[in-house]
Design a protein around this motif. Structure first.
Motif, PDB file in Angstrom:
ATOM      1  N   CYS A  15      -5.690  -1.670  -8.354  1.00 55.74           N
ATOM      2  CA  CYS A  15      -4.630  -0.953  -7.803  1.00 55.74           C
ATOM      3  C   CYS A  15      -5.002   0.596  -7.835  1.00 55.74           C
ATOM      4  CB  CYS A  15      -3.545  -1.024  -8.799  1.00 55.74           C
ATOM      5  SG  CYS A  15      -2.682  -2.704  -8.709  1.00 55.74           S
ATOM      6  N   GLN A  16      -5.790   0.958  -8.541  1.00 54.38           N
ATOM      7  CA  GLN A  16      -6.246   2.286  -8.443  1.00 54.38           C
ATOM      8  C   GLN A  16      -7.328   2.668  -7.159  1.00 54.38           C
ATOM      9  OE1 GLN A  16      -8.246   2.931 -12.377  1.00 54.38           O
ATOM     10  NE2 GLN A  16      -6.609   4.053 -13.262  1.00 54.38           N
ATOM     11  N   ASP A  28       0.421  -3.890 -13.516  1.00 52.36           N
ATOM     12  CA  ASP A  28       0.684  -3.155 -12.345  1.00 52.36           C
ATOM     13  C   ASP A  28       1.464  -4.126 -11.246  1.00 52.36           C
ATOM     14  OD1 ASP A  28      -1.221  -0.624 -12.278  1.00 52.36           O
ATOM     15  OD2 ASP A  28      -2.234  -2.270 -13.219  1.00 52.36           O
ATOM     16  N   ASP A  29       2.246  -3.517 -10.486  1.00 50.72           N
ATOM     17  CA  ASP A  29       3.301  -4.164  -9.750  1.00 50.72           C
ATOM     18  C   ASP A  29       2.668  -4.245  -8.348  1.00 50.72           C
ATOM     19  OD1 ASP A  29       5.361  -5.067  -8.530  1.00 50.72           O
ATOM     20  OD2 ASP A  29       6.476  -3.215  -8.028  1.00 50.72           O
ATOM     21  N   VAL A  30       1.768  -5.224  -8.232  1.00 49.15           N
ATOM     22  CA  VAL A  30       0.748  -5.511  -7.090  1.00 49.15           C
ATOM     23  C   VAL A  30       1.667  -6.651  -6.267  1.00 49.15           C
ATOM     24  CG1 VAL A  30      -1.369  -5.188  -8.251  1.00 49.15           C
ATOM     25  CG2 VAL A  30      -0.276  -7.571  -8.183  1.00 49.15           C
ATOM     26  N   ASN A  47      -1.948  -2.895  -1.392  1.00 50.69           N
ATOM     27  CA  ASN A  47      -3.382  -3.580  -0.695  1.00 50.69           C
ATOM     28  C   ASN A  47      -4.052  -4.404  -1.574  1.00 50.69           C
ATOM     29  OD1 ASN A  47      -3.276  -2.476   2.083  1.00 50.69           O
ATOM     30  ND2 ASN A  47      -3.804  -0.605   0.958  1.00 50.69           N
ATOM     31  N   THR A  48      -3.556  -4.521  -2.994  1.00 49.79           N
ATOM     32  CA  THR A  48      -3.937  -5.384  -3.983  1.00 49.79           C
ATOM     33  C   THR A  48      -2.896  -6.695  -4.120  1.00 49.79           C
ATOM     34  OG1 THR A  48      -4.644  -3.738  -5.368  1.00 49.79           O
ATOM     35  CG2 THR A  48      -4.655  -5.830  -6.201  1.00 49.79           C
ATOM     36  N   ILE A  49      -3.642  -7.774  -3.484  1.00 55.79           N
ATOM     37  CA  ILE A  49      -2.863  -9.134  -3.529  1.00 55.79           C
ATOM     38  C   ILE A  49      -3.417  -9.948  -4.397  1.00 55.79           C
ATOM     39  CG2 ILE A  49      -2.077 -11.047  -2.203  1.00 55.79           C
ATOM     40  CD1 ILE A  49      -3.216  -8.047  -0.355  1.00 55.79           C
ATOM     41  N   VAL A  50      -2.486 -10.359  -5.585  1.00 52.70           N
ATOM     42  CA  VAL A  50      -3.091 -11.433  -6.687  1.00 52.70           C
ATOM     43  C   VAL A  50      -2.268 -12.726  -6.503  1.00 52.70           C
ATOM     44  CG1 VAL A  50      -3.008 -11.768  -8.887  1.00 52.70           C
ATOM     45  CG2 VAL A  50      -3.297  -9.483  -8.265  1.00 52.70           C
ATOM     46  N   VAL A  51      -3.079 -13.774  -6.267  1.00 50.73           N
ATOM     47  CA  VAL A  51      -2.433 -15.051  -6.170  1.00 50.73           C
ATOM     48  C   VAL A  51      -2.478 -15.741  -7.596  1.00 50.73           C
ATOM     49  CG1 VAL A  51      -2.784 -17.267  -4.914  1.00 50.73           C
ATOM     50  CG2 VAL A  51      -3.160 -15.258  -3.676  1.00 50.73           C
TER      51      VAL A  51
END
Length: 373
Positions: free
Chosen positions: A182-183, A294-296, A189-193
């Motif tokens: 995230c930083q 983080d709110d990804v 632009n950070t996608i977590v599955v």
């Protein structure tokens, strides 16, 4: 006037023909370049396949050497990568400018050494390194290589809640990686599955389908709802049973997971697809202090992953059967696609259980009682 119109029409036709002839060149030149870390693994190989089929330039990065059967296409490159080798880092940065990165790197295997009374345990320091330090290094490396998006394989909310205490190193590594991503790349632009259990390919495909049908059956759902009702209405504790939630969560097919990961790298997944809801929190460290994720952009669990998969319009440029078959065969790989690697420690508690069971039986049946004559 008629001849002028004819000339104009012919010129337009020639322009269209030239554009069509140049289209493959333009497409190839502007193809998205994606680095897939852990590209030789259970999920990673299928991510590489989907990206190749979609016309992306794929850089498969793995600790393992390339197998004898791999993609015979120009837009696929295998790099054997050592995370502690700076010369490899330099080569990757200089020769490969990428648009996005996917990390399928992770480890939740138990310690191979006997731990405590029961033998089964986890090395939290090693898990922090494998899931955190390594992936943080990948984040920095891919950012320097020009990546604009970072896609990461994590776990569902239920699994995270279940293991946040027993396997703290695993979740610390996952959370730290997301924070660094995230930083560097930003929340959008950070996608977590986050899947729960993943099946498919040669890794228990029949059992996976049966297990899913079982946990989604009306009796299983009634059992879960009944326990939830008892906890809320009868029990004084409002705590959720996260072990039960995880056991009765639906597994997901590996091909669905790989498609969603690939779509994330290609910029096809947006926050709007998640209904704009903030990420669920409620996590605590071993000292009972709250920790925040983080709110990804987070696809949480099977239902969410499958819903996103349905929303994504996935491009298919290459449809060679050879590409897909090579990905699935995995002739050089371990049995069951590595599902049983490192699982021997799960057998360690059985001798101890057998000893205690024998002692309990001996006491219960008075085997140790001596009768004096």
């Amino acid at each position: 006037m008629t001849s002028s119109s004819t000339i104009v029409v012919l010129l337009l036709k020639y322009i269209v023909i030239i554009q069509l002839l140049l289209l493959p060149i333009i497409t190839t030149t502007n193809a998205l370049k994606v680095a897939v870390f852990g590209g030789s693994g259970f999920i990673g190989r299928r991510v590489c396949r989907d990206l190749v089929v979609a016309g992306c330039d794929v850089l498969c990065i793995s600790r393992s050497p390339p197998p004898t059967t791999t993609y015979s296409v120009k837009n696929f490159q295998w790099v054997q990568y050592n995370y502690n080798n700076t010369s490899t880092d330099d080569m990757l940065l200089i020769n490969n400018t990428i648009d996005a990165a996917i990390s399928c790197v992770g480890n939740v295997r138990p310690s191979q050494k006997w731990k405590g009374l029961w033998g089964l345990g986890f090395d939290d320091d090693q898990l922090r390194y494998d899931n955190g330090d390594v992936n943080e290094q990948i984040c920095h490396l891919t950012k320097k290589a020009g990546a604009k998006r970072f896609v990461y394989v994590s776990v569902s909310y239920e699994v995270a809640k279940m293991v946040e205490g027993p396997i703290v190193g695993y979740m610390d590594g996952k959370r730290n990686t997301e924070h660094v991503a995230c930083q560097l790349f930003g929340n959008d632009n950070t996608i977590v599955v986050g899947p729960s259990l993943v099946y498919g390919g040669k890794r228990f495909p029949t059992i996976g389908k049966f297990y899913r049908a079982l946990v989604e059956s009306p009796p299983a759902q009634a059992y879960v709802r009944g326990n939830d009702w008892l906890r809320k209405k009868v029990s004084m504790s409002m705590q959720e049973d996260w072990v039960e939630k995880t056991i009765f969560s639906s597994p997901v097919d590996v091909n669905v997971v790989s498609r969603v990961l690939s779509a994330g790298a290609m910029g096809l997944i947006t926050r709007d697809m998640m209904f704009g809801h903030p990420r669920r929190q409620g996590f605590y460290d071993t000292k009972g202090q709250p920790v925040t994720y983080d709110d990804v952009i987070y696809a949480d669990g099977t239902a969410e992953i499958e819903r996103v998969n349905q929303l994504v319009t996935f491009p298919f440029i290459k449809t060679s059967d050879n590409i897909i078959s090579n990905s699935n065969d995995n002739k050089d790989g371990p049995p069951l696609e590595g599902a049983l690697i490192g699982t021997r420690p799960y057998l360690y508690p059985f001798p101890v259980i057998a000893i205690f069971s024998y002692l309990f039986w001996a006491v219960a049946t008075q085997q140790f009682v001596q009768i004096s004559g």
